[in-house]
Design a protein around this motif. Structure first.
Motif, PDB file in Angstrom:
ATOM      1  N   GLY A  66       0.799  -1.215   0.000  1.00 51.67           N
ATOM      2  CA  GLY A  66       0.000   0.000   0.000  1.00 51.67           C
ATOM      3  C   GLY A  66       0.829   1.261   0.000  1.00 51.67           C
ATOM      4  O   GLY A  66       2.059   1.235   0.096  1.00 51.67           O
ATOM      5  N   THR A  67       0.131   2.394  -0.125  1.00 56.17           N
ATOM      6  CA  THR A  67       0.766   3.702  -0.095  1.00 56.17           C
ATOM      7  C   THR A  67      -0.022   4.636   0.816  1.00 56.17           C
ATOM      8  O   THR A  67      -1.219   4.470   1.028  1.00 56.17           O
ATOM      9  N   VAL A  68       0.691   5.620   1.341  1.00 57.31           N
ATOM     10  CA  VAL A  68       0.092   6.743   2.054  1.00 57.31           C
ATOM     11  C   VAL A  68       0.558   8.015   1.371  1.00 57.31           C
ATOM     12  O   VAL A  68       1.762   8.196   1.149  1.00 57.31           O
ATOM     13  N   ASP A  69      -0.377   8.893   1.026  1.00 59.06           N
ATOM     14  CA  ASP A  69      -0.023  10.209   0.509  1.00 59.06           C
ATOM     15  C   ASP A  69       0.139  11.138   1.707  1.00 59.06           C
ATOM     16  O   ASP A  69      -0.850  11.461   2.373  1.00 59.06           O
ATOM     17  N   PRO A  70       1.363  11.574   2.025  1.00 56.63           N
ATOM     18  CA  PRO A  70       1.551  12.387   3.228  1.00 56.63           C
ATOM     19  C   PRO A  70       0.800  13.720   3.191  1.00 56.63           C
ATOM     20  O   PRO A  70       0.460  14.269   4.236  1.00 56.63           O
ATOM     21  N   GLY A  71       0.553  14.231   1.990  1.00 59.54           N
ATOM     22  CA  GLY A  71      -0.139  15.508   1.881  1.00 59.54           C
ATOM     23  C   GLY A  71      -1.613  15.420   2.177  1.00 59.54           C
ATOM     24  O   GLY A  71      -2.189  16.281   2.852  1.00 59.54           O
ATOM     25  N   THR A  72      -2.261  14.362   1.680  1.00 54.58           N
ATOM     26  CA  THR A  72      -3.720  14.230   1.832  1.00 54.58           C
ATOM     27  C   THR A  72      -4.118  13.183   2.865  1.00 54.58           C
ATOM     28  O   THR A  72      -5.265  13.169   3.309  1.00 54.58           O
ATOM     29  N   GLY A  73      -3.192  12.291   3.227  1.00 56.21           N
ATOM     30  CA  GLY A  73      -3.521  11.189   4.113  1.00 56.21           C
ATOM     31  C   GLY A  73      -4.225  10.040   3.417  1.00 56.21           C
ATOM     32  O   GLY A  73      -4.623   9.062   4.059  1.00 56.21           O
ATOM     33  N   ARG A  74      -4.376  10.129   2.088  1.00 55.34           N
ATOM     34  CA  ARG A  74      -5.085   9.084   1.343  1.00 55.34           C
ATOM     35  C   ARG A  74      -4.280   7.786   1.348  1.00 55.34           C
ATOM     36  O   ARG A  74      -3.074   7.783   1.114  1.00 55.34           O
ATOM     37  N   ILE A  75      -4.962   6.679   1.634  1.00 52.53           N
ATOM     38  CA  ILE A  75      -4.348   5.358   1.720  1.00 52.53           C
ATOM     39  C   ILE A  75      -4.927   4.480   0.624  1.00 52.53           C
ATOM     40  O   ILE A  75      -6.149   4.410   0.448  1.00 52.53           O
ATOM     41  N   ARG A  76      -4.062   3.815  -0.100  1.00 51.81           N
ATOM     42  CA  ARG A  76      -4.481   2.892  -1.144  1.00 51.81           C
ATOM     43  C   ARG A  76      -3.677   1.601  -0.989  1.00 51.81           C
ATOM     44  O   ARG A  76      -2.504   1.621  -0.581  1.00 51.81           O
ATOM     45  N   SER A  77      -4.271   0.455  -1.345  1.00 51.01           N
ATOM     46  CA  SER A  77      -3.555  -0.813  -1.189  1.00 51.01           C
ATOM     47  C   SER A  77      -4.092  -1.869  -2.126  1.00 51.01           C
ATOM     48  O   SER A  77      -5.210  -1.760  -2.650  1.00 51.01           O
ATOM     49  N   VAL A  78      -3.266  -2.908  -2.339  1.00 50.15           N
ATOM     50  CA  VAL A  78      -3.664  -4.107  -3.067  1.00 50.15           C
ATOM     51  C   VAL A  78      -3.177  -5.298  -2.250  1.00 50.15           C
ATOM     52  O   VAL A  78      -2.387  -5.156  -1.314  1.00 50.15           O
TER      53      VAL A  78
END
Length: 523
Positions: free
Chosen positions: A258-270
């Motif tokens: 997964g990833t975290v966008d430090p600017g928005t806090g958006r989390i995405r994963s597979v």
């Protein structure tokens, strides 16, 4: 008594026991005690080496990491296992140590801030501690208590300490970012960014500046003192690293990426169904390289941050887990090196192979594999540590037979072995350059490119039953042992999978079972 009441009573009892076992902490902690026999073994062998810098371009400096050599366990974003600093040459080397806890206390990943202060995470039975250490005296300047890992609670309550030794989560892998802040994933499934700062009275402290909660996408019903009998799934977060755009990537033991966008806090994963990830991973400008117990992957981030597979390459994972391996798969963090190469080891049954691939996304399937080179002896070949890569060279050590700090007591050792392999200049294959008999049971070794020495943490068999541990320096060019220095005796000095780390002042540090050891040339 109800099951819940029993659980609470047991948790209270074991918490008290764990606190007692944690031993001395803080600035007043003692030197790690040596086991009997330390005066009966050689203190120093060999002779001082002459620095011979290794030519070649360094791994690309990552824009979101501290400078190469002080950013994480493997030294840089490419996982090269190299340091630009000149480690000790063996001139009357002096040894100091710091005991973090009476039982446990091992300091794994070590990094350095811009002033050379040592930042490390040390594991105790009370939980992991993020520590800021004075690099010469090893005195504790600041400490931050991280949550206890579920594997520690399981080990104590079920008397199965293999749970601890096969757990790579909870902050053992962390990195130092381009502003000298620690970024890690704790055992609560939170990604934290932690700064260290001076207080008004001149002392130091750690402060959490960002906290991203992954529990919405990662199963987290884990064993704890208040949840001894969970019914759901627990998927520990293994490691974190940033990509070239500043996203924070994370992986879990059960195959989530997964990833975290430090600017928005958006989390995405597979999810990689049916696959485990026990190692860290490496990052280049062209993608993120991750190895599971089934395959090597190259990922990129989609427009919304979702991980996307660029390519996937299976490897020989063998038919079982070898003694010296955490699981049935590669034990290495992928190494990015040379002219677009990536290297891992496989888990082939008879002899493990060092496997090199071309990592470009436009490489045809029939040209991706560069070479598979078998290493070490038949039926006694595995590694669970990262390779060292520099230029077109690869160095690998043999960890076969090492499981934990009980594996090598009473003078025992492992088969051992270290091999250097070079990719041919034209990329047509690979060749073995030298083989060494050095027995480095479980360390993450390092190369000082400034002096041309490889550093291993070695233990030879001893007929008297003395468990003597040495920092050993090997010539990168020839494989010859230049010198070795005794650090201590007994299980307290077993490094138990922790790395060698070379500091900016030339000190070599080794995390050991009871804390951390430092070896430096006499001033």
């Amino acid at each position: 008594m109800s099951r819940r009441a029993l659980a609470r009573a047991l948790a209270l009892t074991l918490t008290v026991c764990a606190t007692a076992l944690a031993g001395p902490t803080g600035a007043g902690a003692a030197e790690i005690p040596k086991a009997p026999g330390h005066r009966l073994v050689s203190q120093y062998e060999g002779a001082p080496a002459t620095a011979q810098p290794v030519p070649g371009p360094a791994p690309a400096q990552h824009p979101y990491l501290a400078p190469n050599g002080r950013s994480g366990m493997h030294g840089d974003a490419w996982g090269s296992g190299t340091h630009p600093y000149a480690g000790p040459l063996g001139r009357d080397p002096q040894v100091t140590s710091e005991q973090i806890a009476a039982l446990g206390g091992e300091c794994a990943t070590a990094t350095f801030d811009a002033a050379g202060r040592l930042i490390t995470v040390c594991g105790t039975f009370q939980g992991f501690k993020l520590k800021l250490l004075e690099p010469r005296t090893l005195a504790t300047l600041a400490e931050y208590q991280l949550p206890q890992r579920s594997s520690t609670v399981e080990a104590i309550t079920r008397l199965d300490f293999s749970k601890i030794f096969k757990d790579t989560s909870g902050g053992a892998y962390f990195y130092l970012d381009n502003e000298d802040r620690v970024v890690l994933a704790d055992s609560r499934h939170h990604v934290l960014r932690i700064a260290h700062e001076r207080t008004a009275d001149g002392s130091w402290r750690f402060a959490v500046v960002d906290d991203w909660d992954l529990t919405g996408v990662v199963p987290h019903d884990c064993v704890s003192w208040t949840n001894l009998f969970p019914s759901g799934t627990c998927d520990p977060v293994t490691s974190v690293m940033p990509d070239w755009q500043g996203r924070i990537w994370w992986v879990t033991r059960l195959g989530r990426v997964g990833t975290v966008d430090p600017g928005t806090g958006r989390i995405r994963s597979v999810e990689l169904p049916g696959e485990e990830i026990q190692n860290s991973f490496s990052v280049a400008e062209d993608g993120v390289s991750i190895v599971s117990d089934h395959a090597l992957y190259s990922f990129r981030a989609g427009a919304d941050g979702t991980p996307v597979v660029r390519w996937r390459q299976t490897y020989d994972r063998g038919t079982g887990t070898k003694p010296g391996s955490v699981n049935q798969g590669s034990g290495t963090t992928p190494d990015l090196f040379g002219d677009g190469y990536v290297a891992i080891t496989d888990n082939a049954d008879d002899r493990m192979n060092v496997v090199v691939y071309r990592r470009g996304s436009d490489v045809p399937d029939d040209r991706r594999l560069v070479c598979e080179i078998p290493v070490f002896g038949s039926g006694r070949s595995t590694t669970d540590n990262s390779l060292i890569t520099w230029g077109n060279s690869i160095v690998v050590e043999n960890n076969y037979g090492y499981e934990n700090v009980t594996s090598l007591t009473f003078g025992r050792s492992v088969t051992g072995g270290v091999t250097r392999i070079d990719v041919r200049p034209d990329g047509s294959g690979c060749d073995t350059v030298w083989e060494s008999a050095v027995r480095s049971p479980s360390t993450v070794p390092k190369l000082s490119t400034a002096n041309g020495l490889l550093y291993f943490y070695e233990k030879e068999p001893n007929a008297l039953g003395i468990d003597a541990w040495y920092l050993t320096a090997v010539d990168f060019r020839t494989g010859a042992v230049r010198w070795k220095r005794l650090t201590g005796t007994g299980p307290a000095y077993d490094n138990n999978w922790a790395p060698v780390t070379i500091g900016p002042d030339g000190t070599a540090y080794v995390g050991v079972f009871n804390g951390i050891v430092a070896v430096r040339d006499r001033d």
